[in-house]
Design a protein around this motif. Sequence first.
Motif, PDB file in Angstrom:
ATOM      1  N   ALA A  70     -30.995   2.864 -21.213  1.00 54.22           N
ATOM      2  CA  ALA A  70     -31.262   2.588 -19.801  1.00 54.22           C
ATOM      3  C   ALA A  70     -32.543   1.754 -19.664  1.00 54.22           C
ATOM      4  O   ALA A  70     -32.601   0.783 -18.903  1.00 54.22           O
ATOM      5  N   MET A  71     -33.578   2.132 -20.423  1.00 48.91           N
ATOM      6  CA  MET A  71     -34.847   1.398 -20.310  1.00 48.91           C
ATOM      7  C   MET A  71     -34.685  -0.041 -20.778  1.00 48.91           C
ATOM      8  O   MET A  71     -35.240  -0.967 -20.178  1.00 48.91           O
ATOM      9  N   THR A  72     -33.929  -0.248 -21.846  1.00 49.79           N
ATOM     10  CA  THR A  72     -33.693  -1.601 -22.345  1.00 49.79           C
ATOM     11  C   THR A  72     -32.978  -2.445 -21.294  1.00 49.79           C
ATOM     12  O   THR A  72     -33.331  -3.606 -21.053  1.00 49.79           O
ATOM     13  N   ALA A  73     -31.991  -1.835 -20.624  1.00 47.33           N
ATOM     14  CA  ALA A  73     -31.283  -2.550 -19.557  1.00 47.33           C
ATOM     15  C   ALA A  73     -32.228  -2.859 -18.395  1.00 47.33           C
ATOM     16  O   ALA A  73     -32.206  -3.968 -17.840  1.00 47.33           O
ATOM     17  N   SER A  74     -33.071  -1.907 -18.049  1.00 48.20           N
ATOM     18  CA  SER A  74     -33.990  -2.109 -16.926  1.00 48.20           C
ATOM     19  C   SER A  74     -34.881  -3.317 -17.148  1.00 48.20           C
ATOM     20  O   SER A  74     -35.238  -4.014 -16.201  1.00 48.20           O
ATOM     21  N   LEU A  75     -35.248  -3.536 -18.415  1.00 47.53           N
ATOM     22  CA  LEU A  75     -36.239  -4.582 -18.717  1.00 47.53           C
ATOM     23  C   LEU A  75     -35.600  -5.942 -18.982  1.00 47.53           C
ATOM     24  O   LEU A  75     -36.308  -6.883 -19.344  1.00 47.53           O
ATOM     25  N   ASP A  76     -34.293  -6.071 -18.783  1.00 42.96           N
ATOM     26  CA  ASP A  76     -33.637  -7.312 -19.220  1.00 42.96           C
ATOM     27  C   ASP A  76     -34.003  -8.519 -18.363  1.00 42.96           C
ATOM     28  O   ASP A  76     -33.660  -9.639 -18.709  1.00 42.96           O
ATOM     29  N   ARG A  77     -34.681  -8.292 -17.209  1.00 44.51           N
ATOM     30  CA  ARG A  77     -35.111  -9.465 -16.422  1.00 44.51           C
ATOM     31  C   ARG A  77     -36.594  -9.780 -16.604  1.00 44.51           C
ATOM     32  O   ARG A  77     -37.142 -10.663 -15.962  1.00 44.51           O
ATOM     33  N   PHE A  78     -37.276  -9.001 -17.482  1.00 41.07           N
ATOM     34  CA  PHE A  78     -38.711  -9.251 -17.676  1.00 41.07           C
ATOM     35  C   PHE A  78     -38.886 -10.612 -18.340  1.00 41.07           C
ATOM     36  O   PHE A  78     -38.266 -10.900 -19.359  1.00 41.07           O
ATOM     37  N   PRO A  79     -39.748 -11.457 -17.765  1.00 38.20           N
ATOM     38  CA  PRO A  79     -39.833 -12.839 -18.269  1.00 38.20           C
ATOM     39  C   PRO A  79     -40.558 -12.967 -19.613  1.00 38.20           C
ATOM     40  O   PRO A  79     -40.352 -13.948 -20.323  1.00 38.20           O
ATOM     41  N   GLY A  80     -41.391 -12.002 -19.994  1.00 37.74           N
ATOM     42  CA  GLY A  80     -42.130 -12.108 -21.250  1.00 37.74           C
ATOM     43  C   GLY A  80     -41.348 -11.514 -22.408  1.00 37.74           C
ATOM     44  O   GLY A  80     -40.228 -11.028 -22.246  1.00 37.74           O
ATOM     45  N   PRO A  81     -41.974 -11.548 -23.601  1.00 36.90           N
ATOM     46  CA  PRO A  81     -41.307 -10.972 -24.777  1.00 36.90           C
ATOM     47  C   PRO A  81     -41.141  -9.459 -24.651  1.00 36.90           C
ATOM     48  O   PRO A  81     -42.052  -8.773 -24.202  1.00 36.90           O
ATOM     49  N   VAL A  82     -39.942  -8.944 -25.009  1.00 43.14           N
ATOM     50  CA  VAL A  82     -39.674  -7.506 -25.063  1.00 43.14           C
ATOM     51  C   VAL A  82     -39.214  -7.183 -26.484  1.00 43.14           C
ATOM     52  O   VAL A  82     -38.179  -7.652 -26.932  1.00 43.14           O
ATOM     53  N   MET A  83     -40.045  -6.415 -27.216  1.00 43.89           N
ATOM     54  CA  MET A  83     -39.713  -6.093 -28.612  1.00 43.89           C
ATOM     55  C   MET A  83     -39.045  -4.731 -28.664  1.00 43.89           C
ATOM     56  O   MET A  83     -39.584  -3.752 -28.159  1.00 43.89           O
ATOM     57  N   LYS A  84     -37.854  -4.695 -29.285  1.00 42.74           N
ATOM     58  CA  LYS A  84     -37.125  -3.437 -29.387  1.00 42.74           C
ATOM     59  C   LYS A  84     -37.472  -2.753 -30.705  1.00 42.74           C
ATOM     60  O   LYS A  84     -37.363  -3.370 -31.769  1.00 42.74           O
ATOM     61  N   ILE A  85     -37.881  -1.495 -30.594  1.00 41.77           N
ATOM     62  CA  ILE A  85     -38.296  -0.752 -31.787  1.00 41.77           C
ATOM     63  C   ILE A  85     -37.335   0.418 -31.961  1.00 41.77           C
ATOM     64  O   ILE A  85     -37.169   1.233 -31.043  1.00 41.77           O
ATOM     65  N   ASN A  86     -36.690   0.498 -33.120  1.00 42.43           N
ATOM     66  CA  ASN A  86     -35.820   1.625 -33.440  1.00 42.43           C
ATOM     67  C   ASN A  86     -35.391   1.468 -34.885  1.00 42.43           C
ATOM     68  O   ASN A  86     -34.568   0.600 -35.196  1.00 42.43           O
ATOM     69  N   PRO A  87     -35.943   2.286 -35.769  1.00 43.43           N
ATOM     70  CA  PRO A  87     -35.666   2.108 -37.210  1.00 43.43           C
ATOM     71  C   PRO A  87     -34.171   2.104 -37.475  1.00 43.43           C
ATOM     72  O   PRO A  87     -33.442   2.931 -36.939  1.00 43.43           O
ATOM     73  N   GLY A  88     -33.744   1.155 -38.259  1.00 46.48           N
ATOM     74  CA  GLY A  88     -32.327   1.092 -38.604  1.00 46.48           C
ATOM     75  C   GLY A  88     -31.533   0.203 -37.665  1.00 46.48           C
ATOM     76  O   GLY A  88     -30.491  -0.328 -38.032  1.00 46.48           O
ATOM     77  N   ARG A  89     -32.022   0.059 -36.404  1.00 47.48           N
ATOM     78  CA  ARG A  89     -31.274  -0.759 -35.442  1.00 47.48           C
ATOM     79  C   ARG A  89     -32.024  -2.048 -35.132  1.00 47.48           C
ATOM     80  O   ARG A  89     -31.469  -3.130 -35.155  1.00 47.48           O
TER      81      ARG A  89
END
Lengths: 677, 677
Positions: free
Chosen positions: A28-47
């Motif tokens: 949900a949080m990843t979806a919420s941030l999909d319009r943020f204009p700056g860099p969004v780094m996803k952190i999750n070991p293995g993924r």
Amino acid sequence: MNALDPLFAPRSIAILGASDVPGKLGTAMTASLDRFPGPVMKINPGRFFPTVAAAVAAEGIAPDLVISCIPAAMTADALRAAAAAGARAALVCAGGFAESGAEGTAHQQALSAVVRDTGIRLLGPNTSGFIAPHASLTATFVPDARDLEAGPVAVVAASGGVNHALAFALADAGVGLRLGVGLGNSVDVTQADVLDHLCGDDGLGAVALHVETAADGRRLTAAVRRLVDRVPVVAVVVGRSDVGDFARSHTGALATSWRVTRAALRQAGAVLVDDERELVDAVSALGRVRLPARPGSGVGLVTAQAGPGLLLTDALRTAGVRVPPLSERTVKELGDVLPDLTYQRNPVDTGRPSPTFTQVIEHVSEDPDVDVTAVYALLEPAALDLPAALQAARPATPLVAVVGGPPEQARRARAELGAAGIPCATTPAAGATMVRALAEDAANRSRLGEDIVSTTWPALALSDPVDEHTAKNVLAGFGVRTPVRRVCAGREAAHAALDELGGPVVVKILDPGVLHKTEVGGVQVGVRTHDDLDAALDRLPASPALLVEHMAPAGPELIAGVRRDPVFGPVVALGAGGTAAETLGDVSLRLAPLTANEADAMLDDLATRALFQGARGAAPVDRARLAHVLLALSSLGADPGVAECEINPLRVLPDGDVVALDAVLLLRDDQGGSDDA
Amino acid sequence: MNALDPLFAPRSIAILGASDVPGKLGTAMTASLDRFPGPVMKINPGRFFPTVAAAVAAEGIAPDLVISCIPAAMTADALRAAAAAGARAALVCAGGFAESGAEGTAHQQALSAVVRDTGIRLLGPNTSGFIAPHASLTATFVPDARDLEAGPVAVVAASGGVNHALAFALADAGVGLRLGVGLGNSVDVTQADVLDHLCGDDGLGAVALHVETAADGRRLTAAVRRLVDRVPVVAVVVGRSDVGDFARSHTGALATSWRVTRAALRQAGAVLVDDERELVDAVSALGRVRLPARPGSGVGLVTAQAGPGLLLTDALRTAGVRVPPLSERTVKELGDVLPDLTYQRNPVDTGRPSPTFTQVIEHVSEDPDVDVTAVYALLEPAALDLPAALQAARPATPLVAVVGGPPEQARRARAELGAAGIPCATTPAAGATMVRALAEDAANRSRLGEDIVSTTWPALALSDPVDEHTAKNVLAGFGVRTPVRRVCAGREAAHAALDELGGPVVVKILDPGVLHKTEVGGVQVGVRTHDDLDAALDRLPASPALLVEHMAPAGPELIAGVRRDPVFGPVVALGAGGTAAETLGDVSLRLAPLTANEADAMLDDLATRALFQGARGAAPVDRARLAHVLLALSSLGADPGVAECEINPLRVLPDGDVVALDAVLLLRDDQGGSDDA
């Protein structure tokens, strides 16, 4: 740059626990941030990236903000590593911290340690996050919040759920959001921090504040006080009823005293409301319009339908808002544009609206006693284009409109008027709340900025416990009137005191160990003769000493005191005397130190104030003398050695002065008293 | 056939003043009626038919209903002619009648004469009309009201404007309209008539009642009482503040006493609300759901977000609604479907909602102490399909849902749930009003239907004025405790009385011409010795006789009385004694005659009731004895010769009984008393 910019205005973001598995918080949080204009780094070991450090190494940029969607037990370590990798702020969404038992408390302490050690600013834990539409930043696990429109109102809520509920309710009222924040457990960032951050925000129009608890009472009120100079603040405080258990479970903190918190926020300049619906009404109006600072703003009311206009008038008058009679000149001007059939002295009932509606509004707004003009009308397009008529008006005051009608048409009309800067309500009740909020904000500001009265503290060396005579001496040192009295060691001295003072006198035990003398028969009144005195002395319980004092004439009674609130420090109280008033809680509260105006205004807060203004043949109280007593208590409260002082009763004498008939002064165990002085 | 069917269910209609000139009232009314399935005859000399008679002659059918859109001065004659041509009901929209001066009053009297002479039933004048969507009948000059959907809720409003405002607000809440009526000046058809008409309507689900004034108080309460057996009635009463001038100008009638009207409607079984927004909330819920009749319904509360759930809990508890702790069994069942992180004893905080949400609702609803289950949730489609989850639930109690979220989505979800019979609120405040209304309706019904207690009226020949001693004798005849006392002609008799009764006694002047003895020094208390008595007698003012009576021990004091309200007739009052309680208006009111349960419940209405339930070491009042006093006053009020009786103070004795320390009994000038007996 503002200290909380890395949190609320980050250039780059990392999500701990980013995911695309349906139903997960991180998804949900990843979806919420999909319009943020700056860099969004996803952190999750293995993924995705295994750590923030790995992301930083790969992207060549550190995240200003780290948003954690991972379980409580893993959070502290992950944030410490993120801080080491350059992160300067964090949002922790997960629950399972201090609100949920011993293990959670340990996790929360670990978070505090990370804040202390690294200087990272932390929002949460146990919150759904925050929303900053103007920055296209939706840092919550409610992705639909992305569609909230930017606007002037900030929401600062104790809880993430309330933040969202208010943000959506504002949207439904056609009001956009500047920043919406849910505090959660407030391990680092508090409401005061967010308010201070907002104080530097030029895009801000008004603040909606939702308070469950305040760890830092004086910081909170100071932040409100600073903000109110720039923008209006409207507050709702939870806990009118006893909701302690559930409240504690919610954010892990004790609910603050509802009465003290409300009084403190109002004193700092906030407009207080009773529920979240009124909060939305009030902030919708104050986000668009502010009246000139003055007490008792007058409302000019124009209504196209008498019945709803009467509901609005009744609601305003019940709320204490003035709906003054219009001047002769205004009434005459209205007579030229309205038929003679309707009431036109205020409210002004136009009957079915006609094209003169605009002129009616203008005439009413130009009345010398009108500070805000409220309009009620049902949409009747065949009779009048209401939005056009209201926008064509050039009123001398701000307008508030209440527009009824078919739901969709009315919503469109309200949106059009709102866009034109005219606050617009759905019903008379909502309109009354809007106007009341405008008037209260204006009244609050008219009394802010005044100097604190400093009273010279008389040098008194007190030893614990303090007896009634000494307490009265302390009060007398501040200029508070007390009865003429004698301390007597025994029967013989009491008889001599009666001779010296003359009757009638009151004879009491003088024993600081007895707080409730009356309940043990320790007070004998109406003693005129030596026979009376002997009989009275026979009835008194044993006591180390006696107090013989002049008996005051009958009169209305008040209770006045100062005590230390655990959250807000010294609080001055003025209440009506007697069991009924005490049962009903008819008390006015103010944080000490008081200004002279604040002391003077406390009597006006009492529901029973008429009893002290000359009702039933009693003398009206001398307000200056009463204010002096309250200022004396305020000064006493400033002494770190004083825990509490109560004058009960404080009787109004036939000359209007007030006399402290009994007084209790309690000292603090720890006379250092640095914690809330 | 119902007497008002020609008005609200006409087969044919004539419009006086029909028009197609834009902006005219008659044009709007003609447009409003364009969907009416029966014949609509347009009357307007020179444009359409010149008279109703001409239309009848041409069409071969008489109109059941004549709707008049012509000026006040022409109305009576036109209606008389229409009645002669066969019309049986009329709606008069124009203003310019009793609400607007002497000439208008004459016009209104002419209308009354037409009603009296012809038997035509008349709604108005000075109203925008009525709306009956299920009959495609929109008899108002607001054509957009045609689009209102049919549904279960009837609006019976004092004013046409409020009728429209409420009808549109209900539509916005997704609730359809059965019948919406604005009464206007009520020259013939009153609120009671409309309520009686609705009593025979099988399509009715609930009634929203808006009261400004009631000419026929007892008819109104009787109609409410009858309706409440079938459907819930929710009422808002205007006039909490002083709005007299404007109210009078509005419908030409005095605003009724706000307190008495509210008390009378509640006693008849209506749920009272404070404003029109609460009215819409309450009737939206009660139009869909009614709880079993019982006092103190318990609410089970399920919340997906703790913060808004806390707001809802606080609002419910503040309103006096029970949120009871759940049983061990329920808590255990919840433990099986919810993680251990949250509060689950009631409210039940689910945290972010999961597919177990439905089960949680069911478990809570099955708790033995839960009568209604309230749910708060923010729409989070990624986590849960909330409307589906709520509709899938098979709860053991009715549900009330509060749904937050993006405005459009939330509106759709609420509409879907509403269509499924689940009342649905926008905010915790609205949800609390809904639940409170359901609980109050259930409590009201649990106490209706009880028999009136009839007390045998003791044969007393009273002559005006009645002195204190005689008033106490009358009360004693009803079994009310009064002090042992002696009437004394002078000083000597008083000394003899002191010897006979023993001290302490109270000595008072006995002079029915003096209503406020204390204020003239006419009461001397604490007389124990002959010296005391001489001193007391010296202080008393001159008086035809003296009353010497036992002095009662100290105790809490009440005030009890019965008086005649101009609208509602005899009203029994119970208030807390003392100036503070009087200033705050801490009084319970009930129309006489009282039932035993009503008499017993009056103490519970007082805000200061704790003072009479054993607070501060005083004896708790014997409720049966207090109820006996109130029933005695109720019986006294039934005597047409009695204008008013007040016991002040009514003191609680150490054994819990109450004693009438002073009593005033006023007789009526006209002892026939047929007007409101």
